[in-house]
Design a protein around this motif. Structure first.
Motif, PDB file in Angstrom:
ATOM      1  N   THR A  87       2.982   1.854  -3.035  1.00 41.42           N
ATOM      2  CA  THR A  87       2.360   2.162  -4.125  1.00 41.42           C
ATOM      3  C   THR A  87       1.842   4.274  -4.549  1.00 41.42           C
ATOM      4  O   THR A  87       1.727   4.294  -4.921  1.00 41.42           O
ATOM      5  N   MET A  88       1.803   4.039  -3.145  1.00 37.49           N
ATOM      6  CA  MET A  88       1.369   5.163  -3.085  1.00 37.49           C
ATOM      7  C   MET A  88       2.039   6.482  -3.037  1.00 37.49           C
ATOM      8  O   MET A  88       2.216   7.478  -4.105  1.00 37.49           O
ATOM      9  N   SER A  99      -3.141  10.399  -3.243  1.00 31.40           N
ATOM     10  CA  SER A  99      -2.055  10.527  -3.790  1.00 31.40           C
ATOM     11  C   SER A  99      -1.274  11.522  -4.319  1.00 31.40           C
ATOM     12  O   SER A  99      -0.994  12.646  -4.627  1.00 31.40           O
ATOM     13  N   ARG A 131      -4.243   6.078  -2.074  1.00 28.26           N
ATOM     14  CA  ARG A 131      -3.705   4.948  -3.560  1.00 28.26           C
ATOM     15  C   ARG A 131      -4.470   6.096  -4.853  1.00 28.26           C
ATOM     16  O   ARG A 131      -4.394   7.080  -5.856  1.00 28.26           O
ATOM     17  N   ASP A 132      -5.436   6.115  -5.018  1.00 22.92           N
ATOM     18  CA  ASP A 132      -6.538   6.597  -6.536  1.00 22.92           C
ATOM     19  C   ASP A 132      -6.470   7.552  -6.470  1.00 22.92           C
ATOM     20  O   ASP A 132      -7.050   8.555  -6.589  1.00 22.92           O
ATOM     21  N   PHE A 157      -9.661   1.935  -1.593  1.00 23.62           N
ATOM     22  CA  PHE A 157      -7.990   2.229  -1.763  1.00 23.62           C
ATOM     23  C   PHE A 157      -8.225   3.593  -1.883  1.00 23.62           C
ATOM     24  O   PHE A 157      -7.376   4.253  -3.244  1.00 23.62           O
ATOM     25  N   PHE A 210       0.677  -1.783  -0.372  1.00 20.77           N
ATOM     26  CA  PHE A 210       0.024   0.597  -0.115  1.00 20.77           C
ATOM     27  C   PHE A 210       0.596   1.090  -0.092  1.00 20.77           C
ATOM     28  O   PHE A 210       0.488   2.475  -0.727  1.00 20.77           O
ATOM     29  N   VAL A 268       2.642   6.549  -7.367  1.00 27.38           N
ATOM     30  CA  VAL A 268       1.696   7.742  -7.465  1.00 27.38           C
ATOM     31  C   VAL A 268       2.427   9.052  -7.607  1.00 27.38           C
ATOM     32  O   VAL A 268       2.277   9.550  -8.753  1.00 27.38           O
TER      33      VAL A 268
END
Length: 256
Positions: A18-19, A132, A128-129, A125, A15, A22
């Protein structure tokens, strides 16, 4: 410019990484600092207290991305708040209350403009979407006014009890650190003295350091955040006294 991350995601899974990916995909020149990712899952108040302890030591213009979000995927809103020195992005769930209780808010908006989200948005999430990419676009100069409508921001009442007179005060435990120390919302200056009572325990003085008492003995002192803290030298106060957050603490001041 710095983006600071605070989450309850831990470090086992993908998690957090991935943030960061991005964010850096949108602004590869940004610096990212992890405050912590070890907040107890869904513990919004704990996250708010950790943020309050950390934020004031960051460089001006830092963007704080705070993702402890029990309502992710629901109708809860995301807010972006600008203060004289910083910008905070968080779910509108009270996470920012500790900070907002002591800073001036210049403006606050709801994060609504999907032009600054990832193309596909999951229901689980948003870190992330949404969080970030929005923080990355802000770091590139996007103004908060472009993110959404003005937020109906409720400024919380004072969270801390200011100890300033020869009086009796009632506070509570608001945080327990990894050592089992009990941190209260009683805010005091070093040099104060008095009697602390928690449950059936009475600590007759406020010490300067843990070494002022013997090993295994209870101690109260003013910690590095200016809050009265209760501990056990070389021990764990949480386990010894069997208390949890919200437990009442009473202070009788003898010296200011």
């Amino acid at each position: 410019m710095v983006i600071a991350l605070l989450t309850d995601f831990g470090n086992k899974d993908w998690f957090v990484g991935t943030m960061k990916a991005v964010i850096m995909g949108i602004n590869p020149n940004i610096s990212i600092i992890d405050i912590t990712h070890e907040i107890t899952p869904q513990d919004v108040r704990q996250a708010g207290f950790v943020l309050w302890n950390a934020y004031k030591y960051f460089p001006e213009k830092t963007i704080f991305v705070c993702v402890v979000d029990p309502g992710v995927g629901s109708e809860r809103k995301i807010i972006a708040v600008e203060t004289p020195k910083y910008i905070f992005i968080a779910p509108d769930c009270g996470l920012l209350d500790f900070v907002l209780s002591e800073v001036k808010v210049l403006r606050a908006v709801y994060v609504e403009n999907k032009n600054y989200f990832l193309e596909k948005i999951s229901s689980t999430f948003h870190g992330r979407d949404i969080f970030s990419p929005v923080s990355a676009y802000i770091s590139r100069g996007v103004d908060l006014s472009e993110l959404g409508s003005e937020a109906n921001l409720k400024i919380p009442e004072k969270i801390f009890v200011e100890v300033s007179n020869f009086e009796n005060y009632e506070g509570e435990i608001i945080y327990i650190d990894r050592f089992g120390n009990l941190i209260t919302n009683l805010k005091a200056s070093e040099g104060i003295d008095g009697e602390i009572r928690i449950k059936d325990l009475i600590i007759e003085k406020i010490s300067r350091t843990y070494s002022d008492v013997k090993s295994g003995q209870a101690v109260a002192l003013v910690d590095s955040s200016g809050l009265i803290e209760i501990g056990v030298r070389n021990g764990n106060a949480k386990e010894v006294f069997r208390v949890k957050e919200g437990e009442k603490v009473f202070l009788k001041v003898r010296k200011i």
